[in-house]
Structures are given as C-alpha cells and as structure tokens.
Motif scaffolding. Structure first.
Motif, PDB file in Angstrom:
ATOM      1  N   GLY A 262       0.842  -1.200   0.000  1.00 51.62           N
ATOM      2  CA  GLY A 262       0.000   0.000   0.000  1.00 51.62           C
ATOM      3  C   GLY A 262       0.870   1.241   0.000  1.00 51.62           C
ATOM      4  O   GLY A 262       1.916   1.258  -0.650  1.00 51.62           O
ATOM      5  N   TRP A 263       0.466   2.230   0.767  1.00 51.32           N
ATOM      6  CA  TRP A 263       1.245   3.470   0.800  1.00 51.32           C
ATOM      7  C   TRP A 263       0.960   4.221   2.099  1.00 51.32           C
ATOM      8  O   TRP A 263      -0.003   3.929   2.805  1.00 51.32           O
ATOM      9  CB  TRP A 263       0.919   4.344  -0.413  1.00 51.32           C
ATOM     10  N   ARG A 264       1.808   5.199   2.358  1.00 46.81           N
ATOM     11  CA  ARG A 264       1.727   5.961   3.602  1.00 46.81           C
ATOM     12  C   ARG A 264       1.613   7.444   3.248  1.00 46.81           C
ATOM     13  O   ARG A 264       2.242   7.878   2.296  1.00 46.81           O
ATOM     14  CB  ARG A 264       3.024   5.711   4.371  1.00 46.81           C
ATOM     15  N   TRP A 265       0.751   8.165   3.984  1.00 44.42           N
ATOM     16  CA  TRP A 265       0.661   9.605   3.699  1.00 44.42           C
ATOM     17  C   TRP A 265       1.241  10.439   4.828  1.00 44.42           C
ATOM     18  O   TRP A 265       1.230  10.033   5.979  1.00 44.42           O
ATOM     19  CB  TRP A 265      -0.783  10.029   3.400  1.00 44.42           C
ATOM     20  N   GLU A 266       1.710  11.625   4.435  1.00 47.48           N
ATOM     21  CA  GLU A 266       2.091  12.677   5.400  1.00 47.48           C
ATOM     22  C   GLU A 266       1.460  13.961   4.908  1.00 47.48           C
ATOM     23  O   GLU A 266       1.682  14.359   3.761  1.00 47.48           O
ATOM     24  CB  GLU A 266       3.613  12.859   5.438  1.00 47.48           C
ATOM     25  N   ILE A 267       0.661  14.588   5.763  1.00 49.12           N
ATOM     26  CA  ILE A 267      -0.017  15.832   5.390  1.00 49.12           C
ATOM     27  C   ILE A 267       0.382  16.917   6.385  1.00 49.12           C
ATOM     28  O   ILE A 267      -0.060  16.910   7.539  1.00 49.12           O
ATOM     29  CB  ILE A 267      -1.554  15.633   5.379  1.00 49.12           C
ATOM     30  N   PRO A 268       1.253  17.843   5.977  1.00 48.51           N
ATOM     31  CA  PRO A 268       1.715  18.861   6.919  1.00 48.51           C
ATOM     32  C   PRO A 268       0.736  20.032   7.064  1.00 48.51           C
ATOM     33  O   PRO A 268       0.409  20.710   6.084  1.00 48.51           O
ATOM     34  CB  PRO A 268       3.031  19.340   6.303  1.00 48.51           C
ATOM     35  N   LEU A 269       0.254  20.251   8.283  1.00 46.48           N
ATOM     36  CA  LEU A 269      -0.576  21.431   8.583  1.00 46.48           C
ATOM     37  C   LEU A 269       0.328  22.452   9.271  1.00 46.48           C
ATOM     38  O   LEU A 269       1.531  22.225   9.404  1.00 46.48           O
ATOM     39  CB  LEU A 269      -1.727  21.045   9.514  1.00 46.48           C
ATOM     40  N   GLN A 270      -0.262  23.547   9.739  1.00 43.81           N
ATOM     41  CA  GLN A 270       0.567  24.551  10.413  1.00 43.81           C
ATOM     42  C   GLN A 270       1.141  24.036  11.723  1.00 43.81           C
ATOM     43  O   GLN A 270       2.232  24.404  12.131  1.00 43.81           O
ATOM     44  CB  GLN A 270      -0.272  25.790  10.703  1.00 43.81           C
ATOM     45  N   TYR A 483       8.107  29.206   1.779  1.00 48.39           N
ATOM     46  CA  TYR A 483       6.718  28.841   2.084  1.00 48.39           C
ATOM     47  C   TYR A 483       6.373  29.043   3.559  1.00 48.39           C
ATOM     48  O   TYR A 483       5.368  29.670   3.900  1.00 48.39           O
ATOM     49  CB  TYR A 483       6.476  27.379   1.663  1.00 48.39           C
ATOM     50  N   GLU A 484       7.198  28.510   4.443  1.00 46.99           N
ATOM     51  CA  GLU A 484       6.858  28.547   5.873  1.00 46.99           C
ATOM     52  C   GLU A 484       6.772  29.988   6.388  1.00 46.99           C
ATOM     53  O   GLU A 484       5.839  30.348   7.098  1.00 46.99           O
ATOM     54  CB  GLU A 484       7.879  27.730   6.680  1.00 46.99           C
ATOM     55  N   THR A 485       7.723  30.810   5.974  1.00 53.08           N
ATOM     56  CA  THR A 485       7.722  32.214   6.414  1.00 53.08           C
ATOM     57  C   THR A 485       6.450  32.897   5.914  1.00 53.08           C
ATOM     58  O   THR A 485       5.773  33.605   6.664  1.00 53.08           O
ATOM     59  CB  THR A 485       8.960  32.945   5.824  1.00 53.08           C
ATOM     60  N   PHE A 486       6.123  32.653   4.642  1.00 55.41           N
ATOM     61  CA  PHE A 486       4.961  33.318   4.062  1.00 55.41           C
ATOM     62  C   PHE A 486       3.675  32.897   4.777  1.00 55.41           C
ATOM     63  O   PHE A 486       2.842  33.724   5.148  1.00 55.41           O
ATOM     64  CB  PHE A 486       4.858  32.995   2.566  1.00 55.41           C
ATOM     65  N   ILE A 487       3.523  31.597   4.999  1.00 55.43           N
ATOM     66  CA  ILE A 487       2.250  31.094   5.492  1.00 55.43           C
ATOM     67  C   ILE A 487       1.999  31.497   6.937  1.00 55.43           C
ATOM     68  O   ILE A 487       0.885  31.814   7.334  1.00 55.43           O
ATOM     69  CB  ILE A 487       2.158  29.556   5.278  1.00 55.43           C
ATOM     70  N   ARG A 488       3.045  31.540   7.737  1.00 54.15           N
ATOM     71  CA  ARG A 488       2.877  31.944   9.145  1.00 54.15           C
ATOM     72  C   ARG A 488       2.380  33.389   9.215  1.00 54.15           C
ATOM     73  O   ARG A 488       1.613  33.751  10.091  1.00 54.15           O
ATOM     74  CB  ARG A 488       4.199  31.818   9.906  1.00 54.15           C
TER      75      ARG A 488
END
Ligand SMILES: Cc1cc2nc3c(=O)[nH]c(=O)nc-3n(C[C@H](O)[C@H](O)[C@H](O)COP(=O)(O)OP(=O)(O)OC[C@H]3O[C@@H](n4cnc5c(N)ncnc54)[C@H](O)[C@@H]3O)c2cc1C
Length: 500
Positions: A262-270, A483-488
C-alpha cells in the motif's frame, strides 16, 4: 402560491460532507429553504480527510469564505501537489503538481513541442516548465492578487466541520444533536418522510441529504440502493491514521510513499502532521501494518493510531427518490489523489445549481446521477493508473497490481500516450492533461511519438521558445518567498490549537 414544493431540507450527519452541504445550501439558497442538520457527537466523524485539490478554492469563493480567515481557523497549510515515492520502482520519486506544464504555442499541446526538442537534443527537464512543480520542490509559495500559483490546502478535519457549522448557522441552518434511531418512509412512494431521534423527536422533511458516512443510514439502510465494489481495481481496504508533531522544514506537498502492500501519507498542517498508512488487509495484517506504520513515523505521536476499514466503490445511485447522499455515504475512492472532498463539494454545487424547488423530476435525477458517475469514474481510473503502472515485483501485492486488468478507457489512454504522445481531458474530468503529463512519466511511461506539427516550427524558434519559458519559471521562482515564512504571516493561526 409560489410553486415551491421542496422547502424543508434535512441533512443527516455533520462530518465534512454534512457541513459542506449545509454551508452551500444555507449561504447560497437561504431564505428559500428551511435547513436542519442532525449529528451525533457520540458517534463522531471519520476523523481523516485533510488534503484537497484546487477546486476547493472555487467552492470557498462561491460561498464567500475569506481565505485567511479559513486558514487561521483550520490550521490550514498550502498544497501545491503530491510527492510520490517508490511507486514505479523503489527509490523513484516524482511530483504531481497542480500547475500547467509549459504553454502551447499552436493547436497541439505543449509537450509535443518539448518531445520534438528532446529528439533534437535540447529542451531540458519537463518539470522545469511548471512553476508549481519547482515551487513545491523548493518549498516556496506566494498568493495574493494575481498570485501566480495553482494550489489547494491541507487542513485540520476536526476544525473544518465546526468552521463551516459557524458559517451555516449564521446563514440560518439549524443543528440538532443526537442519534437517529429510525427512518420513516411513505408506504406508497418509498420516499423518506422523517427521522426519529433516540430522544423521540421526529424530524420531517421534503428532501433528505444522507451524510452519515460509511453507514449510509438513509440511502442504504432505508432505501437499499446498492453498492458497486471496486476492490478488484483498488485493493486497499484499511488505514491506520494518527497525528504527530512537525518535523523538518514545512512542506507545501502531501507525501504518498509506497510500501510493500500500500502506501503511507504525510499531510503537513501549520501545527502538526497528519499521518496515515493505507494497505490491503489481504496482503498485510492489521498488527503488522500498525507496527510498520509506527516505525516509519518521523516525529512523536500526539494521538494514538486508529484503524479505519473501508470499501472502495460507489453507491449505485447518488440520488434515489428524495434522498441524495454525499461524502462517504456516496462511496469512496481511496485517498491517493485526495479527491473525496472535491467530489462532495462539486455535488453540493450541482445541487445548488439544480435544486428541485418545484419537486423531484426523474430526468433531473438521472442527469445528476449520470454527471456524478462520469466524474467519479474518471477519478477512479486516474487513481488505478498509479497501481497498474508499477514495475515493482517485490511483493505479491505489487505483482497483483501490475498484472490486473484495468478499465478499457484507462488502458486505451495509456496506450495512446505510449504510441503517439496524445493526451486529453474528457468531459467532466477533474484531471487535466498536465496531471497525466506528470504522472505517466513519473510512473515510467514515456511517449514513443508526438504530433508532427512540432516539426513545422523552425529549430531556432523552438529553442528560443523553450529557453524563454524555462527562464520565466526560474525568474518567478526566484521571487517567491519561503513557504513557511509566508504562510505563518499570511494565514497563520494565532496559537497552535490541538485537534481531537
Ligand atoms: C483513510 C482515509 C483517508 C482520507 N483522506 C482524504 C483526503 O486526504 N482528502 C479527501 O478529500 N478525502 C479524504 N478522505 C475522505 C474524507 O475523509 C471524507 O470524504 C470526509 O471526511 C467526509 O466524511 P463524511 O462527512 O462523509 O463522514 P463522517 O466523517 O463519518 O461523518 C458522518 C456523520 O454522520 C453522523 N452520523 C452517523 N450515524 C448517525 C446517526 N445514527 N445519528 C446521528 N448522526 C449520525 C456522524 O455523527 C457524523 O457527523 C479519506 C477517507 C479515509 C477513510
């Protein structure tokens, strides 16, 4: 007399599906409707479903949802695509981004010109023509007025329902807490007439929306609509899911990492990562899957893993009599391409557009069912493609995926790309040519031919055009913030909230 026959809408279930429909109907059709949603905190929600596709932004725009408000309230991050690992062969990696790949100068799609350039020895990497691909890989992002990127979100599913609930209640929807005990039907027509709660309360309605999840309390429990099973194509039937803290640099991509069965997911939120381990229980036991899942987590768990069993397939009719089902009650395509929330939102929009104010007419029901069926089948085939095009033979699971018979339409499309490089987006198909163009080569399928129109362009002009496109992508990429700087700063939640 205004001719309105359907006024009272009862939504059974308050997961993502229930609240998406409630928000769409209340914000777009209130005060024409009387909307009641029934949900049970004791039963709860499925508690997964956090990655989306870009159509969610149009859904939000139609409902007048402010992006930054949504992001702050749902700990939402950005998704520019999916990072696939180990799919065709162990060690492979490719990105399926939401971007356009190049720009077509003439009637034939861009990739024919690129394919021709490759035979002449120039043109570089196809992914260098796609800004979203490059931005995803470099973890850069910007949005705003005329923002250059096509994107979707990762969000906290435990916060999204309550967020939509607030909007729906403010627009006039009513919520009733409690368990539905029984469903009453008209003895002649078979239409659902009311729901009886465990408390004894009876809720009557003209139109019922079944969002009770896998149970399908109305559409299956009462109406016995029937279910079409797709397990022979999509063998996974189980998933472990849990949450962990953040680790490393925040990524604007979902990860989909294939494993032995199968497969494994990783979903990064804030504020955290959503993790899941999807597998076929015929090929891997629940205990072994859990042990493997735990070994592969990259940060300490913040919620214990929970097991979800599912049956891939679809309800034979999405709309049956006066019941329409949404979300898991309507069927399920495993979450590899994060398409289930898209499907419920597109159906919610279709319901708003076709709302049966004057009564339920068979032709309209048929149209609704057929359009939905076409959409779902196209997505199903796109997902099957990832399995069929594996070259892996390290386990029985992968051998069975590689050797399975696939729907004729899919086989034809893959063969056509191999033979002559031709790709198309069908009517009511979510995935564009650009998606096929990223996944097929990612799965090691390459075109042996291309449209000869590309030869009509003088070589010097072709070279200049391709160099120009790549340079434009590079120049835009260089201007994008981290990305991280912008989104925060853009949609950052005021303080980390922990979801249930
Ligand atoms: C493993 C997995 C991963 C997924 N990942 C993704 C993803 O990344 N992206 C994506 O788009 N989709 C994903 N999905 C699908 C997504 O989770 C669902 O489409 C979404 O959460 C909607 O669920 P739902 O509202 O239909 O059902 P549920 O969340 O199960 O909600 C059902 C509701 O019905 C209520 N209910 C049930 N019975 C009764 C009763 N008797 N009385 C009263 N109330 C009742 C419950 O209380 C609840 O409110 C995933 C699904 C699974 C299984």
């Amino acid at each position: 007399m205004d001719g309105q026959v359907i006024r009272k809408v009862v939504i059974a279930g308050g997961g993502t599906a229930g609240w998406c429909v409630a928000a769409a109907l209340s914000r777009l059709l209130h005060p024409l409707l009387d909307i009641t949603l029934v949900e049970s905190a004791e039963i709860g929600i499925v508690g997964v479903g956090e990655a989306t596709v870009p159509t969610i932004r149009a859904f939000h725009r139609n409902l007048g949802i402010d992006e930054r408000d949504f992001m702050r309230n749902c700990q939402a991050g950005i998704k520019l695509g999916i990072n696939f690992q180990n799919w065709a062969r162990i060690g492979d990696r490719y990105i399926h981004s939401f971007g356009l790949v190049g720009k077509s100068p003439w009637i034939a799609p861009f990739h024919h010109f690129w394919l021709h350039a490759r035979t002449l020895g120039f043109g570089g990497d196809l992914n260098d023509y796609c800004l979203e691909h490059r931005a995803a890989d470099a973890a850069k992002f910007y949005t705003g007025e005329n923002g250059p990127l096509s994107y979707a979100y990762h969000f906290d599913t435990a916060l999204y329902g309550p967020y939509l609930r607030k909007l729906s209640e403010a627009a006039g929807a009513r919520r009733i807490e409690g368990k539905i005990k029984s469903v009453q039907q008209d003895s002649e027509t078979g239409n659902v007439t009311s729901l009886t709660m465990e408390s004894g309360q009876v809720i009557e309605g003209d139109l019922f929306i079944d969002c009770t999840g896998f149970r399908g309390l109305l559409i299956e429990g009462a109406l016995k609509t029937g279910y079409e099973d797709w397990n022979h194509w999509l063998a996974n039937d189980s998933a472990w899911a849990c949450q962990t803290g953040l680790h490393g640099r925040l990524s604007p991509m979902t990860s989909a990492i294939a494993h032995q069965a199968g497969w494994r997911w990783e979903i990064p939120l804030q504020h955290r990562i959503g993790n899941g381990f999807v597998y076929s229980s015929k090929h891997l036991s629940d205990d072994d899957a859990r042990a493997q899942f735990m070994r592969e987590l990259k940060a300490p768990v913040t919620t214990e893993p929970h097991l979800i069993k599912f049956r891939t397939g679809r309800r034979k009719k999405i709309w049956n009599k006066n019941v329409i089902c949404f979300g898991l009650a309507s069927g399920f395509i495993e979450p590899l391409e994060s398409t289930n929330i898209h499907l419920m939102q597109i159906c919610a929009t279709r319901l708003v557009q076709m709302f049966p104010f004057s009564g339920i007419h068979e032709a309209q029901v048929q149209h609704f069912n057929q359009a939905t069926a076409r959409e779902v089948e196209k997505i199903r085939n796109f997902v099957i493609m990832h399995y069929k095009l594996t070259e892996r033979d390290d386990t029985e699971y992968w051998k069975s995926r590689r050797d399975m018979e696939v729907p004729e339409d899919l086989a034809m499309r893959v063969q056509m790309f191999r033979d002559c490089g031709h790709l198309f987006q069908a009517e009511e198909e979510l995935f564009r040519i650009d998606s096929w163009l990223q996944v097929l080569p990612g799965q090691r399928v390459h075109a042996n031919g291309y449209h000869q129109i590309a030869r009509a362009m003088p070589e010097a002009r072709l070279r200049e055009m391709l160099d120009g496109m790549r340079a434009e992508v590079e120049a835009t990429l260089a201007r994008l913030p981290d990305y991280e700087t912008f989104i925060r700063q853009y949609g950052g939640a005021p303080k980390p909230m922990t979801a249930g």
